[in-house]
Scaffold this motif. Structure first.
Motif, mmCIF file in Angstrom:
data_model
loop_
_atom_site.group_PDB
_atom_site.id
_atom_site.type_symbol
_atom_site.label_atom_id
_atom_site.label_comp_id
_atom_site.label_asym_id
_atom_site.label_seq_id
_atom_site.Cartn_x
_atom_site.Cartn_y
_atom_site.Cartn_z
ATOM 1 N N THR A 60 78.331 33.129 39.834
ATOM 2 C CA THR A 60 78.207 32.572 38.485
ATOM 3 C C THR A 60 77.073 31.562 38.422
ATOM 4 O O THR A 60 76.283 31.561 37.471
ATOM 5 C CB THR A 60 79.531 31.915 38.060
ATOM 6 O OG1 THR A 60 80.565 32.893 38.126
ATOM 7 C CG2 THR A 60 79.445 31.367 36.651
ATOM 8 N N ARG A 62 74.417 31.420 40.368
ATOM 9 C CA ARG A 62 73.143 32.124 40.527
ATOM 10 C C ARG A 62 72.723 32.780 39.216
ATOM 11 O O ARG A 62 71.566 32.665 38.797
ATOM 12 C CB ARG A 62 73.281 33.194 41.614
ATOM 13 C CG ARG A 62 72.012 34.011 41.832
ATOM 14 C CD ARG A 62 72.243 35.161 42.793
ATOM 15 N NE ARG A 62 73.318 36.046 42.395
ATOM 16 C CZ ARG A 62 73.174 37.031 41.512
ATOM 17 N NH1 ARG A 62 72.021 37.234 40.904
ATOM 18 N NH2 ARG A 62 74.198 37.815 41.222
ATOM 19 N N ARG A 63 73.661 33.423 38.541
ATOM 20 C CA ARG A 63 73.323 34.083 37.285
ATOM 21 C C ARG A 63 73.012 33.075 36.184
ATOM 22 O O ARG A 63 72.104 33.284 35.379
ATOM 23 C CB ARG A 63 74.471 34.996 36.863
ATOM 24 C CG ARG A 63 74.643 36.164 37.823
ATOM 25 C CD ARG A 63 75.827 37.011 37.482
ATOM 26 N NE ARG A 63 75.598 37.684 36.208
ATOM 27 C CZ ARG A 63 76.496 38.434 35.602
ATOM 28 N NH1 ARG A 63 77.673 38.600 36.153
ATOM 29 N NH2 ARG A 63 76.230 38.997 34.460
ATOM 30 N N PHE A 64 73.771 31.974 36.138
ATOM 31 C CA PHE A 64 73.531 30.944 35.137
ATOM 32 C C PHE A 64 72.159 30.315 35.330
ATOM 33 O O PHE A 64 71.388 30.157 34.374
ATOM 34 C CB PHE A 64 74.609 29.862 35.226
ATOM 35 C CG PHE A 64 74.330 28.661 34.370
ATOM 36 C CD1 PHE A 64 74.570 28.693 33.022
ATOM 37 C CD2 PHE A 64 73.809 27.511 34.936
ATOM 38 C CE1 PHE A 64 74.307 27.589 32.225
ATOM 39 C CE2 PHE A 64 73.542 26.405 34.157
ATOM 40 C CZ PHE A 64 73.791 26.448 32.797
ATOM 41 N N SER A 65 71.825 29.949 36.562
ATOM 42 C CA SER A 65 70.562 29.271 36.813
ATOM 43 C C SER A 65 69.360 30.180 36.564
ATOM 44 O O SER A 65 68.275 29.703 36.233
ATOM 45 C CB SER A 65 70.516 28.715 38.235
ATOM 46 O OG SER A 65 70.577 29.770 39.171
ATOM 47 N N SER A 66 69.530 31.483 36.710
ATOM 48 C CA SER A 66 68.408 32.379 36.459
ATOM 49 C C SER A 66 68.207 32.660 34.967
ATOM 50 O O SER A 66 67.127 33.085 34.566
ATOM 51 C CB SER A 66 68.599 33.696 37.210
ATOM 52 O OG SER A 66 69.680 34.416 36.671
ATOM 53 N N GLN A 67 69.215 32.414 34.132
ATOM 54 C CA GLN A 67 69.114 32.732 32.707
ATOM 55 C C GLN A 67 69.047 31.513 31.792
ATOM 56 O O GLN A 67 68.763 31.655 30.608
ATOM 57 C CB GLN A 67 70.318 33.579 32.291
ATOM 58 C CG GLN A 67 70.362 34.935 32.937
ATOM 59 C CD GLN A 67 69.274 35.836 32.405
ATOM 60 O OE1 GLN A 67 68.992 35.851 31.214
ATOM 61 N NE2 GLN A 67 68.641 36.579 33.295
ATOM 62 N N VAL A 68 69.296 30.312 32.314
ATOM 63 C CA VAL A 68 69.443 29.142 31.459
ATOM 64 C C VAL A 68 68.144 28.810 30.717
ATOM 65 O O VAL A 68 68.185 28.346 29.572
ATOM 66 C CB VAL A 68 69.966 27.930 32.268
ATOM 67 C CG1 VAL A 68 68.905 27.392 33.211
ATOM 68 C CG2 VAL A 68 70.453 26.832 31.334
ATOM 69 N N TYR A 70 66.131 30.783 29.381
ATOM 70 C CA TYR A 70 65.919 31.694 28.262
ATOM 71 C C TYR A 70 66.679 31.255 27.013
ATOM 72 O O TYR A 70 66.195 31.427 25.902
ATOM 73 C CB TYR A 70 66.346 33.119 28.640
ATOM 74 C CG TYR A 70 65.421 33.769 29.631
ATOM 75 C CD1 TYR A 70 64.158 34.186 29.280
ATOM 76 C CD2 TYR A 70 65.827 33.944 30.944
ATOM 77 C CE1 TYR A 70 63.314 34.774 30.188
ATOM 78 C CE2 TYR A 70 64.989 34.542 31.868
ATOM 79 C CZ TYR A 70 63.730 34.947 31.474
ATOM 80 O OH TYR A 70 62.907 35.532 32.398
ATOM 81 N N TRP A 71 67.902 30.713 27.174
ATOM 82 C CA TRP A 71 68.710 30.406 25.996
ATOM 83 C C TRP A 71 68.875 28.916 25.730
ATOM 84 O O TRP A 71 69.169 28.529 24.598
ATOM 85 C CB TRP A 71 70.070 31.082 26.084
ATOM 86 C CG TRP A 71 70.874 30.710 27.287
ATOM 87 C CD1 TRP A 71 70.949 31.389 28.447
ATOM 88 C CD2 TRP A 71 71.713 29.566 27.430
ATOM 89 N NE1 TRP A 71 71.783 30.735 29.322
ATOM 90 C CE2 TRP A 71 72.268 29.614 28.720
ATOM 91 C CE3 TRP A 71 72.051 28.505 26.609
ATOM 92 C CZ2 TRP A 71 73.139 28.643 29.199
ATOM 93 C CZ3 TRP A 71 72.918 27.540 27.090
ATOM 94 C CH2 TRP A 71 73.453 27.611 28.358
#
Length: 105
Positions: A60, A62-68, A70-71
């Protein structure tokens, strides 16, 4: 002459003789299969949720830090624009706002 598969499957012959096997369908007691490998795990060695909680936390993050990136900027900008619009609307509909902008309408 070679016997057919139906003859090898049994039928009227007694099982136990060379080339005669029990059952005609589903290979009941049929010939030993070659090249089929099956694996099993003992019930006391199975841990279906082993490491699931640990992996969930790090996956979670890893996915959050890679997308934060963008949004998050759009969310912050949207929040401040909406906050400004709400405050502006409340001011324009207040007594002071109506007095200031009464002649413009």
């Amino acid at each position: 002459m070679k016997p057919t598969q139906v003859r090898l499957g049994g039928g009227g012959s007694t099982p136990g003789k060379h080339g005669v096997f029990l059952g005609g369908w589903g290979n009941f007691g049929g010939m030993k299969q070659k090249g089929i490998i099956s694996y099993g795990v003992a019930p006391n060695r199975q841990y279906p949720l082993a490491g699931a909680f640990h992996d969930a936390i790090f996956n979670t993050w890893r996915r959050f830090s890679s997308q934060v990136l963008y949004w998050a900027p759009a969310t912050v900008a949207g929040y401040y624009i909406m906050n400004w619009a709400i405050e502006r609307n409340e001011y324009l509909n207040s007594k002071a706002g109506r007095a200031e902008f009464a002649e413009e309408e």
